[in-house]
Design a protein around this motif. Structure first.
Motif, PDB file in Angstrom:
ATOM      1  N   PHE A  55       0.820  -1.212   0.120  1.00  0.00           N
ATOM      2  CA  PHE A  55      -0.059  -0.150   0.089  1.00  0.00           C
ATOM      3  C   PHE A  55       0.985   1.231   0.042  1.00  0.00           C
ATOM      4  N   ARG A  69      -7.432  -5.335  -0.864  1.00  0.00           N
ATOM      5  CA  ARG A  69      -8.094  -4.424  -0.012  1.00  0.00           C
ATOM      6  C   ARG A  69      -7.948  -5.367   1.242  1.00  0.00           C
ATOM      7  N   GLU A  91      -8.415  -9.965   4.139  1.00  0.00           N
ATOM      8  CA  GLU A  91      -8.445  -9.438   2.969  1.00  0.00           C
ATOM      9  C   GLU A  91      -9.662  -9.946   1.829  1.00  0.00           C
ATOM     10  N   GLU A  92      -9.870  -9.014   0.860  1.00  0.00           N
ATOM     11  CA  GLU A  92     -10.837  -9.401  -0.199  1.00  0.00           C
ATOM     12  C   GLU A  92     -10.365 -10.446  -1.028  1.00  0.00           C
TER      13      GLU A  92
END
Ligand code: AMP
Ligand code: GLY
Length: 424
Positions: free
Chosen positions: A115, A123, A191-192
């Protein structure tokens, strides 16, 4: 140069095989090695994480370079140990120092790093025991399936992908409140879920310049059709047909360059391999994970495709001259089929005699879990032999790997017969 390779699997056999082709090689040692590595050097009964024993051996045997296969010694700081020791500090270690090794050693660190440097990835949020309630709430904001990752090293078992919210909540509670993975799950990354096809790209860097190694695809599940339990890897294909020049260019621009410059900006000197696990999402790469070493069995397919002198490249990594080195890759396909022990990845037998090595034609049989017992070679791990073959097409290479998979025998032998099917 005298080289010490640390590790004992198919990856280390492939390193030993390749390094032994270098004119620059003096003596080669492998600690602890396996029955295959002893064809190319001397096996030494030292654990890769026993730094004091490694030190003694390196000094006594005038070792000029240490090549670290697995992540464990790197995450535990073997490179730092060398740099901090007056007698060892000038001996290059291929593999990052502890801080760089966190790219694999801490999922939270690696997600934060991505990030910070705008590297495409899923994400996420990170939770601890104290923020379990928030973690349970966060799960409610996501769509199934759910991806839960223990922050630390958990012997490849730390990623859990529950299909329902109920299971995800129970799993998160197990990991955080009940320390399912011990200290490794003191923090959990949620996380996604990324939908796409996975592949891996490998980079060798001296901290400034880099070489992009051939791409590879691994087959992680034990069962055909990618079903059943996760394993260390049941086979590999290199190159990955859909990872064309255009895709690799995107990986270089969006992932590799920001990773190398990000490490530099943060003052992290990184010398070694970076294994980038990627999801191809409609032609766009997203990073699933970093590893700070080569993959196994990907190495057994990738390393044989490198035409250049690997020891010369490692020398460039050690002294910061990698940019001066030529790097050539064989355009043919390499396929690796892993023969495993019956029962793996759960309980399995060891000590079964392996026969048929002399019948192998047109393939390389890299040893993974084997050892010598008198005149015999016996099974000594879950993954036993990795069979690598070349071909102008993937099908041709696979045909050879499968034919030779039949020629090697031991009690309980199992392998997946569908390696590469998804890429045809
Ligand atoms: P890792 O240990 O991070 O490689 O995770 C193990 C496996 O879990 C990966 O190889 C993927 O198959 C899967 N995985 C990890 N993260 C994700 C994600 N965000 N979305 C989908 N699958 C994932
Ligand atoms: N084959 C996957 C790994 O080495 O992590």
């Amino acid at each position: 140069m005298n080289i010490l390779i640390l590790g004992s699997g198919g990856r280390e056999h492939a390193f030993a095989w390749k390094l032994s082709q270098s004119k620059k090689l003096g003596k080669l040692f492998i600690a602890p090695g396996n029955a295959g590595t002893s064809d190319f050097g001397t096996n030494v009964a030292i654990a890769a994480t026993d730094f004091e024993a490694v030190k003694k051996f390196v000094i006594e045997n005038q070792i000029n370079m240490v090549v670290v296969g697995p992540e464990d010694p790197l995450v535990k700081g073997i490179h730092d140990f060398f740099l901090a020791d007056a007698q060892l500090k000038n001996i290059p270690v291929i593999g990052p120092q502890k801080v760089g090794a966190q790219l694999e050693g801490s999922k939270d660190f690696s997600k934060q790093f991505m990030f910070r440097h705008n590297i495409p990835t899923a994400r996420y949020e990170t939770f601890t025991k104290d923020t379990l309630a928030q973690g349970l709430k966060f799960l409610e904001t996501l769509e199934p399936p759910y991806v839960l990752k223990a922050d630390g090293l958990a012997a490849g078992k730390g990623v859990v992908i529950p299909l329902t919210l109920l299971d995800a909540k129970a799993e998160l509670t197990e990991m955080l409140a009940n320390a399912k993975f011990g200290a490794a799950s003191a923090k959990v990354v949620i996380e996604e879920f990324l939908k796409g096809i996975e592949l891996s790209v490998f980079v060798l860097t001296d901290g400034n310049s880099y070489k992009i190694l051939p791409s590879a695809k691994d087959y992680k599940r034990i069962g055909e059709g990618d079903t059943g339990l996760n394993t260390g890897g049941m086979g590999a294909i290199s190159p990955v047909p859909f990872a064309d020049e255009n895709f690799i260019k995107k990986v270089e621009e969006r992932v590799i360059i920001p990773t190398i410059t990000g490490l530099k900006q943060e003052g992290i000197t990184y010398k070694g391999f970076i294994f980038i696990g990627l999801m191809n999402m409609n032609g766009n790469p997203k990073v699933i994970e970093y590893n700070v070493r080569m993959g196994d069995p990907e190495t057994e397919a990738v390393i044989p495709r490198i035409k250049s002198d690997l020891l010369d490249l490692f020398e460039g990594v050690g002294n910061g001259t990698l940019h001066e080195k030529t790097f050539e890759v064989d355009t043919r396909f390499a396929t690796t089929v892993m023969l495993v022990a019956g029962g793996y990845p759960e309980e399995y037998e060891k000590g079964n005699e392996i026969t048929g090595f002399d019948k192998v034609v047109d393939s390389i049989a890299f040893h993974a879990g084997t050892k010598k017992e008198g005149n015999k070679i016996v099974t000594n791990g879950g993954r036993v032999i990795a069979i690598t073959s070349f071909g102008d097409t993937m099908e041709e290479a696979l045909k050879k790997s499968f034919a030779n998979a039949e020629r090697i025998n031991y009690k309980g032998k199992y392998y997946r017969k569908d390696i590469g099917n998804d890429l045809k």
